[in-house]
Design a protein around this motif. Structure first.
Motif, PDB file in Angstrom:
ATOM      1  N   SER A 124       0.884  -1.127  -0.020  1.00  0.00           N
ATOM      2  CA  SER A 124       0.111   0.169   0.014  1.00  0.00           C
ATOM      3  C   SER A 124       0.934   1.280  -0.058  1.00  0.00           C
ATOM      4  CB  SER A 124      -0.790  -0.134   1.243  1.00  0.00           C
ATOM      5  OG  SER A 124      -1.539   1.293   1.397  1.00  0.00           O
ATOM      6  N   GLN A 160       6.103   7.700 -18.435  1.00  0.00           N
ATOM      7  CA  GLN A 160       5.484   8.122 -19.485  1.00  0.00           C
ATOM      8  C   GLN A 160       6.393   9.500 -20.007  1.00  0.00           C
ATOM      9  OE1 GLN A 160       1.381   8.620 -18.052  1.00  0.00           O
ATOM     10  NE2 GLN A 160       0.984   6.343 -17.770  1.00  0.00           N
ATOM     11  N   ASN A 193       5.554   5.607 -12.618  1.00  0.00           N
ATOM     12  CA  ASN A 193       4.920   5.310 -13.923  1.00  0.00           C
ATOM     13  C   ASN A 193       4.885   6.846 -14.600  1.00  0.00           C
ATOM     14  OD1 ASN A 193       4.469   2.452 -13.847  1.00  0.00           O
ATOM     15  ND2 ASN A 193       2.745   2.722 -12.514  1.00  0.00           N
ATOM     16  N   ASP A 194       4.485   7.821 -13.817  1.00  0.00           N
ATOM     17  CA  ASP A 194       4.430   9.217 -14.423  1.00  0.00           C
ATOM     18  C   ASP A 194       5.864   9.450 -15.075  1.00  0.00           C
ATOM     19  OD1 ASP A 194       1.793   9.369 -13.718  1.00  0.00           O
ATOM     20  OD2 ASP A 194       2.044  10.666 -11.822  1.00  0.00           O
ATOM     21  N   ARG A 215       2.555   2.150  -3.204  1.00  0.00           N
ATOM     22  CA  ARG A 215       1.647   2.411  -4.473  1.00  0.00           C
ATOM     23  C   ARG A 215       1.929   3.967  -5.081  1.00  0.00           C
ATOM     24  NH1 ARG A 215      -4.509   1.021  -3.105  1.00  0.00           N
ATOM     25  NH2 ARG A 215      -3.660   1.740  -0.831  1.00  0.00           N
ATOM     26  N   ASP A 216       2.189   4.900  -4.044  1.00  0.00           N
ATOM     27  CA  ASP A 216       2.522   6.266  -4.404  1.00  0.00           C
ATOM     28  C   ASP A 216       3.572   6.410  -5.376  1.00  0.00           C
ATOM     29  OD1 ASP A 216       0.189   7.178  -3.129  1.00  0.00           O
ATOM     30  OD2 ASP A 216       1.137   7.690  -1.202  1.00  0.00           O
ATOM     31  N   THR A 217       4.697   5.440  -4.833  1.00  0.00           N
ATOM     32  CA  THR A 217       5.900   5.385  -5.554  1.00  0.00           C
ATOM     33  C   THR A 217       5.722   4.874  -6.727  1.00  0.00           C
ATOM     34  OG1 THR A 217       7.238   4.847  -3.382  1.00  0.00           O
ATOM     35  CG2 THR A 217       8.477   4.426  -5.250  1.00  0.00           C
ATOM     36  N   THR A 218       5.016   3.748  -6.898  1.00  0.00           N
ATOM     37  CA  THR A 218       4.656   3.315  -8.172  1.00  0.00           C
ATOM     38  C   THR A 218       4.266   4.215  -9.291  1.00  0.00           C
ATOM     39  OG1 THR A 218       4.324   1.061  -7.096  1.00  0.00           O
ATOM     40  CG2 THR A 218       3.650   1.271  -9.413  1.00  0.00           C
ATOM     41  N   ARG A 219       3.043   4.922  -8.801  1.00  0.00           N
ATOM     42  CA  ARG A 219       2.366   6.071  -9.488  1.00  0.00           C
ATOM     43  C   ARG A 219       3.499   6.946  -9.991  1.00  0.00           C
ATOM     44  NH1 ARG A 219      -1.192   6.233  -5.283  1.00  0.00           N
ATOM     45  NH2 ARG A 219      -3.079   5.090  -5.651  1.00  0.00           N
ATOM     46  N   TYR A 220       4.264   7.520  -9.051  1.00  0.00           N
ATOM     47  CA  TYR A 220       5.539   8.634  -9.367  1.00  0.00           C
ATOM     48  C   TYR A 220       6.281   7.915 -10.710  1.00  0.00           C
ATOM     49  CZ  TYR A 220       9.517  11.318  -8.849  1.00  0.00           C
ATOM     50  OH  TYR A 220      10.574  12.107  -8.974  1.00  0.00           O
TER      51      TYR A 220
END
Length: 232
Positions: free
Chosen positions: A173, A187, A183-184, A176-181
């Motif tokens: 959990s 991209q 992924n951004d 998840r923030d690290t994963t989103r960062y």
């Protein structure tokens, strides 16, 4: 757990009477052997009950038949300060105390304070330790595979604490923030690469144009030289 159990004294516990001889343990593997009903399982059950309150049946069944009160005294070497302490737990009236064998004084006399002290010494939550002992260390005879045969719903509260599933879920959990960062950022990098690739598609055409211009420059220089000579 990091602790070294040194001895166990059982008073009016099942087949052990009032004058039970202390059972001593040495570092490493200790083998306990004897006839059926001689009290081998009682030793392991008493250790689990003294440390964690782990007991699969009522305390009355742990006491020697015909007595109202039994007592377990477990001496161990602390993993924190390497000093000897003794856990004294009553059976019948479940009183729990901790005795400092070095200073000859009681460290705690209440169950709550004793459990808090044990939790700090062992660096483990006693509720989790109780489940760990009951399902992994001190599994009753004939029940070694019992938990595996339960339904999925029944197995979950048994094995999740043992496997620390909740800790992995918490870690996932938080990541998840690290994963989103990441992924951004990925991209953004992909878009930048796409722009560069778009520019590279024009590279062969530009190279040809540069070659033509180089040839033209050489021709113009030759023409300029000839013109200069004529002017002279």
């Amino acid at each position: 757990l990091g602790m070294l159990i040194k001895s166990l004294e059982l008073y009016n516990i099942k087949s052990y009477g009032e004058d039970a001889v202390p059972i001593r343990f040495k570092p490493g593997v200790n083998l306990i052997c004897g006839r059926n009903g001689g009290g081998k399982s009682t030793i392991l059950e008493s250790i689990g009950f003294a440390l964690f309150g782990a007991l699969e049946y009522k305390q009355a069944q742990l006491r020697r038949e015909g007595v109202e009160q039994g007592e377990i005294r477990l001496t161990f070497e602390s993993p924190v300060d390497e000093r000897p302490y003794q856990i004294v737990r009553g059976v019948g009236r479940s009183r729990l105390r901790i005795y400092d064998l070095t200073t000859k004084t009681w460290l705690t006399r209440s169950k709550k304070n004793s459990e808090d002290w044990l939790s700090e010494q062992l660096n483990i939550d006693l509720t989790y330790a109780k489940e760990l002992f009951s399902n992994v260390i001190g599994v009753s005879q004939g029940k070694m595979t019992g938990s595996f045969l339960e339904s999925t719903r029944s197995r979950k509260p048994i094995f999740s604490p043992l496997l620390r599933v909740e800790e992995y879920e918490t870690a996932w959990s938080k990541l998840r923030d690290t994963t989103r960062y990441l992924n951004d950022k990925l991209q953004e990098a992909n878009k930048f690469v796409a722009r560069l690739e778009g520019r590279l598609e024009r590279l062969p055409q530009v190279q040809k144009q540069v070659k033509r211009l180089a040839i033209r420059i050489i021709a113009d220089q030759e023409e300029l030289t000839e013109t200069a000579e004529r002017l002279d």
